[in-house]
Design a protein around this motif. Structure first.
Motif, mmCIF file in Angstrom:
data_model
loop_
_atom_site.group_PDB
_atom_site.id
_atom_site.type_symbol
_atom_site.label_atom_id
_atom_site.label_comp_id
_atom_site.label_asym_id
_atom_site.label_seq_id
_atom_site.Cartn_x
_atom_site.Cartn_y
_atom_site.Cartn_z
ATOM 1 N N GLY A 124 0.795 -1.230 0.000
ATOM 2 C CA GLY A 124 0.000 0.000 0.000
ATOM 3 C C GLY A 124 0.822 1.272 0.000
ATOM 4 N N MET A 125 2.096 1.198 -0.385
ATOM 5 C CA MET A 125 2.940 2.394 -0.415
ATOM 6 C C MET A 125 2.405 3.419 -1.412
ATOM 7 S SD MET A 125 6.707 0.610 -0.158
ATOM 8 C CE MET A 125 7.628 2.131 -0.017
ATOM 9 N N VAL A 135 3.300 9.539 6.834
ATOM 10 C CA VAL A 135 3.066 8.170 6.382
ATOM 11 C C VAL A 135 3.659 7.944 4.993
ATOM 12 C CG1 VAL A 135 1.287 6.497 5.746
ATOM 13 C CG2 VAL A 135 0.999 7.915 7.786
ATOM 14 N N ALA A 136 3.543 8.968 4.121
ATOM 15 C CA ALA A 136 3.972 8.808 2.729
ATOM 16 C C ALA A 136 5.465 9.036 2.527
ATOM 17 C CB ALA A 136 3.197 9.775 1.832
ATOM 18 N N ALA A 137 6.133 9.716 3.480
ATOM 19 C CA ALA A 137 7.531 10.119 3.278
ATOM 20 C C ALA A 137 8.449 8.967 2.886
ATOM 21 C CB ALA A 137 8.048 10.827 4.533
ATOM 22 N N PRO A 138 8.393 7.820 3.584
ATOM 23 C CA PRO A 138 9.290 6.717 3.173
ATOM 24 C C PRO A 138 9.041 6.256 1.740
ATOM 25 C CG PRO A 138 8.378 6.309 5.365
ATOM 26 C CD PRO A 138 7.623 7.468 4.792
ATOM 27 N N ALA A 139 7.775 6.270 1.321
ATOM 28 C CA ALA A 139 7.474 5.880 -0.057
ATOM 29 C C ALA A 139 7.917 6.958 -1.036
ATOM 30 C CB ALA A 139 5.975 5.619 -0.209
ATOM 31 N N VAL A 170 14.754 -4.261 -1.328
ATOM 32 C CA VAL A 170 15.026 -4.440 0.099
ATOM 33 C C VAL A 170 14.443 -3.277 0.892
ATOM 34 C CG1 VAL A 170 16.836 -4.561 1.848
ATOM 35 C CG2 VAL A 170 17.071 -5.847 -0.282
ATOM 36 N N TYR A 171 14.656 -2.056 0.397
ATOM 37 C CA TYR A 171 14.131 -0.867 1.074
ATOM 38 C C TYR A 171 12.603 -0.942 1.162
ATOM 39 C CZ TYR A 171 12.866 4.046 1.788
ATOM 40 O OH TYR A 171 12.314 5.211 2.262
ATOM 41 N N ALA A 172 11.961 -1.229 0.014
ATOM 42 C CA ALA A 172 10.492 -1.264 -0.014
ATOM 43 C C ALA A 172 9.956 -2.378 0.875
ATOM 44 C CB ALA A 172 10.005 -1.461 -1.448
ATOM 45 N N PHE A 173 10.639 -3.526 0.881
ATOM 46 C CA PHE A 173 10.180 -4.638 1.708
ATOM 47 C C PHE A 173 10.281 -4.287 3.197
ATOM 48 C CE2 PHE A 173 10.823 -8.620 4.020
ATOM 49 C CZ PHE A 173 9.722 -9.346 3.581
ATOM 50 N N LEU A 174 11.425 -3.747 3.596
ATOM 51 C CA LEU A 174 11.614 -3.412 5.016
ATOM 52 C C LEU A 174 10.664 -2.307 5.459
ATOM 53 C CD1 LEU A 174 15.519 -3.563 5.278
ATOM 54 C CD2 LEU A 174 13.843 -5.262 6.044
ATOM 55 N N LEU A 213 6.259 -0.093 8.370
ATOM 56 C CA LEU A 213 5.320 1.029 8.400
ATOM 57 C C LEU A 213 3.981 0.782 7.706
ATOM 58 C CD1 LEU A 213 7.757 4.013 7.711
ATOM 59 C CD2 LEU A 213 6.860 3.245 9.902
ATOM 60 N N TYR A 214 3.926 -0.171 6.787
ATOM 61 C CA TYR A 214 2.721 -0.296 5.968
ATOM 62 C C TYR A 214 2.001 -1.631 6.121
ATOM 63 C CZ TYR A 214 4.512 3.874 3.665
ATOM 64 O OH TYR A 214 4.972 5.150 3.406
ATOM 65 N N GLY A 215 2.261 -2.335 7.208
ATOM 66 C CA GLY A 215 1.498 -3.552 7.457
ATOM 67 C C GLY A 215 2.133 -4.824 6.934
ATOM 68 N N GLY A 216 3.202 -4.698 6.146
ATOM 69 C CA GLY A 216 3.927 -5.866 5.685
ATOM 70 C C GLY A 216 3.214 -6.651 4.607
ATOM 71 N N ILE A 217 3.764 -7.822 4.306
ATOM 72 C CA ILE A 217 3.236 -8.718 3.280
ATOM 73 C C ILE A 217 2.902 -10.044 3.956
ATOM 74 C CG2 ILE A 217 3.736 -9.908 1.117
ATOM 75 C CD1 ILE A 217 5.803 -7.706 0.555
ATOM 76 N N PRO A 218 1.674 -10.532 3.812
ATOM 77 C CA PRO A 218 1.340 -11.830 4.405
ATOM 78 C C PRO A 218 2.298 -12.923 3.935
ATOM 79 C CG PRO A 218 -0.624 -10.737 3.558
ATOM 80 C CD PRO A 218 0.551 -9.929 3.099
#
Length: 624
Positions: A276-277, A418-422, A449-453, A458-463
């Motif tokens: 959801g970035m 919330v959006a800054a890292p993205a 790696v950056y987007a995954f971490l 911050l964004y709820g992760g990936i199941p």
């Protein structure tokens, strides 16, 4: 263009995303999917290890590129087979509905039969190619090169088996038998007429690489197999070159180290969707600009600009932006058709924003600096963003702003936080590649790696249950893309070796107007090819021919690249053929007929922007 399955399923090469669930896969293909996913993971790990060794330990991993290349070619060929199994190879289906319904099943079976014959014919050549490569040893790992070259017969063999099974399962025995007889008769006729065809010289090119390929495209044969069939027929019946040479060209076309970034950026797009970035960026822009007239249109265009810099995927961009903005835009009086037209042309504008897979492939095919393309791409997208924003403001002059209020500073601050890292990610990609700090492949791995971490924190992760399917989706999409690049490379080689490129150079340099006429001709050619073939195959086919011409006429590589990429993107969104137009309509859930009349002003605006870009080279070259 649609998935090679039922009508209504669509896919985009620049975006490399499917819009429908694939058909049920073969159960016995599950181990192949797991192996391909593991190979993608190995390739990623190797690239990341190389980054750490080079930039942290200052000791490059000598064998890193070889291991990554080995994993990459196997991943690509297995991915191409998985794409056959999942019916995800790109094909053109716009002409199939025009065929009478009673003969349409026969046509589709004939396409399957042609593909089976192609793959079965290429399989022994691929085996011979792998055997010949066994006499060469890799310099760092000391392995026979047959270890990597064996990926070609393995992938082609798997695809052949899957296509034969798909053909048999139609149970249309009459169509299968009549197709085999017809193909056999055509082959026999061409073989008998080989001396006559030899006397035609380069007139064989429009016959085999033009007419035959166009016919196969029209009956729905996937693009990669159309290119391979046309090239195979040309080499067999109108050339003295051995078919064996196709394997080397396919290998070279799909295994350049630069192309390692393609599956990694595809994976990045999947992570963007899962975490959801992209939605965080949309929410921030909406809080910042949503209160002004045409503000939501600006948010849509700005979101496409920024989100594309993360995913490199047009379909991912549109699917992220549309659900978040369409309800509010409709409430303000924008018609669904108008919004969809803006969405489609916004996606066309965004394809030059790094990390554009089109730019990466162009850099590989034409030998153009990817760092230079990434720097110029931002500026070009800004020009197109400006012309679309001006038109959107004029279109929104009657917008209903009732009840619209400026967002409070606290809300803007929270959405920015919330959006800054993205928001950092697209600028990180551009600065690392554009500054020459890291290659596109290395940056793509860093970005994943950056987007995954960030996504996890911050964004709820990936199941966890989505990780392996996400890797398999990436492999299948990448395999379909890379097979097109490989077969297009073989077809381009056939064009070049025939002397066509030399003759075209002589004709173009003799035309009055020189570079101006050539640029206009290029715009027309790539507008048309953008409609029919989408960006990647058109680039791989024509880049080896067009770029030497452009250089001979004094055109700057970066400037010419920006012009043809922009032209292709406009063609991609131009009805009634452009695949991107239909993808936008599918995402918006609206009839293409309703949008067709509304999109033309936006396309004209993009053409105005293209005219400015073509006429002023400094726009493309000022920051490189």
């Amino acid at each position: 263009m649609e998935l090679a399955e039922e009508p209504g399923a669509e896919v985009a090469l620049g975006g490399i995303e499917t819009l429908t669930e694939p058909k049920k896969a073969e159960a016995w293909m599950r181990p192949v999917e797991l192996v391909a996913a593991a190979l993608l993971a190995v390739m990623m790990a190797t690239v990341l290890a190389n980054v750490v060794c080079r930039y942290v330990l200052h000791q490059p991993l000598i064998w890193g590129d070889e291991l990554a290349s080995l994993a990459f070619i196997w991943m690509a060929m297995l991915g191409a087979a998985i794409a056959v199994d999942r019916h995800e190879h790109l094909r053109l289906t716009i002409f199939l509905p025009l065929i009478p319904e009673r003969i349409r099943p026969w046509i589709e079976v004939a396409g399957l039969v042609v593909t089976c014959i192609l793959l079965l014919r290429l399989l022994p050549e691929a085996v011979s190619y792998a055997y010949e490569e066994s006499f060469v040893t890799s310099p760092a790992l000391g392995l026979p090169m047959s270890w990597r070259a064996s990926a070609l017969p393995a992938g082609i063999g798997l695809m052949a088996l899957l296509m034969v099974l798909a053909t048999v399962r139609t149970r249309n025995w009459g169509a299968i038998l009549s197709s085999l007889v017809l193909v056999g008769a055509i082959v026999e006729l061409l073989w008998a007429g080989k001396p006559t065809l030899a006397s035609f010289g380069n007139w064989n090119l429009p016959i085999f690489l033009g007419l035959a390929v166009a016919l196969l495209l029209a009956i729905g044969v996937p693009i990669a197999f159309c290119f391979a069939t046309g090239t195979l027929a040309y080499l067999t019946f109108a050339s003295h070159a051995p078919v064996f040479v196709m394997m080397g060209r396919i290998d070279e076309g799909m295994s350049s180290l630069i192309l390692l970034s393609v599956p990694v950026f595809v994976l990045l797009g999947c992570i963007l969707d899962e975490t959801g970035m992209g939605r965080a960026i949309v929410n921030f822009l909406a809080s910042l600009l949503g209160h002004v007239k045409a503000g939501m249109s600006y948010v849509l265009l700005g979101s496409m600009f920024l989100v594309s810099g993360i995913s490199g995927s047009k379909v991912s961009d549109m699917a992220t932006v549309a659900p978040a903005l369409f309800p509010e835009m409709r409430r303000r009086g924008h018609s669904p058709a108008e919004i969809t037209a803006l969405l489609a042309t916004g996606a066309a504008m965004a394809d030059t924003v790094p990390p554009s897979i089109v730019l990466i492939v162009l850099g590989s095919a034409a030998g153009v600096s990817i760092a230079g393309l990434f720097k110029a791409g931002f500026v070009i997208a800004m020009v197109l963003l400006l012309v679309l924003a001006v038109l959107a403001r004029w279109k929104a002059r009657g917008e209903d702003m009732t009840g619209v209020r400026r967002a409070r500073p606290g809300i803007i601050g929270r959405t920015l936080l919330v959006a800054a890292p993205a928001l950092v990610l697209p600028f990180l990609i551009r600065s690392l590649v554009g500054g020459g700090i890291a290659t596109a492949t290395e940056v793509s791995a860093i970005a994943v790696v950056y987007a995954f971490l960030i996504g996890v924190v911050l964004y709820g992760g990936i199941p966890r249950k989505r990780i392996v399917p996400m890797l398999v989706e990436t492999v299948a999409m990448s395999g379909a893309i890379l097979l097109i690049l490989g077969t297009a490379s073989a077809m381009s080689w056939a064009l070049t070796q025939s002397g066509f490129a030399r003759d075209l150079t002589a004709i173009m340099t003799a035309l009055p107007g020189g570079a101006v006429i050539f640029m206009l001709a290029s715009v027309v050619i790539f507008l048309i090819l953008g409609c029919v073939l989408e960006g990647l195959p058109a680039i791989v086919l024509l880049a080896p021919i067009m770029f030497p011409l452009a250089r001979a006429l004094g055109l700057n590589d970066i400037h010419y690249s920006m012009v043809i990429v922009t032209a292709m993107n406009i063609g991609l969104m131009a009805p009634p053929i452009g695949i991107g137009f239909y993808i936008a309509c599918k995402i918006a859930n609206i009839s293409p007929d309703a949008v067709m009349g509304r999109i033309w002003p936006y396309l004209v605006a993009l053409l105005v922007g293209l005219g400015v870009i073509a006429a002023v080279p400094a726009i493309s070259t000022a920051f490189i």
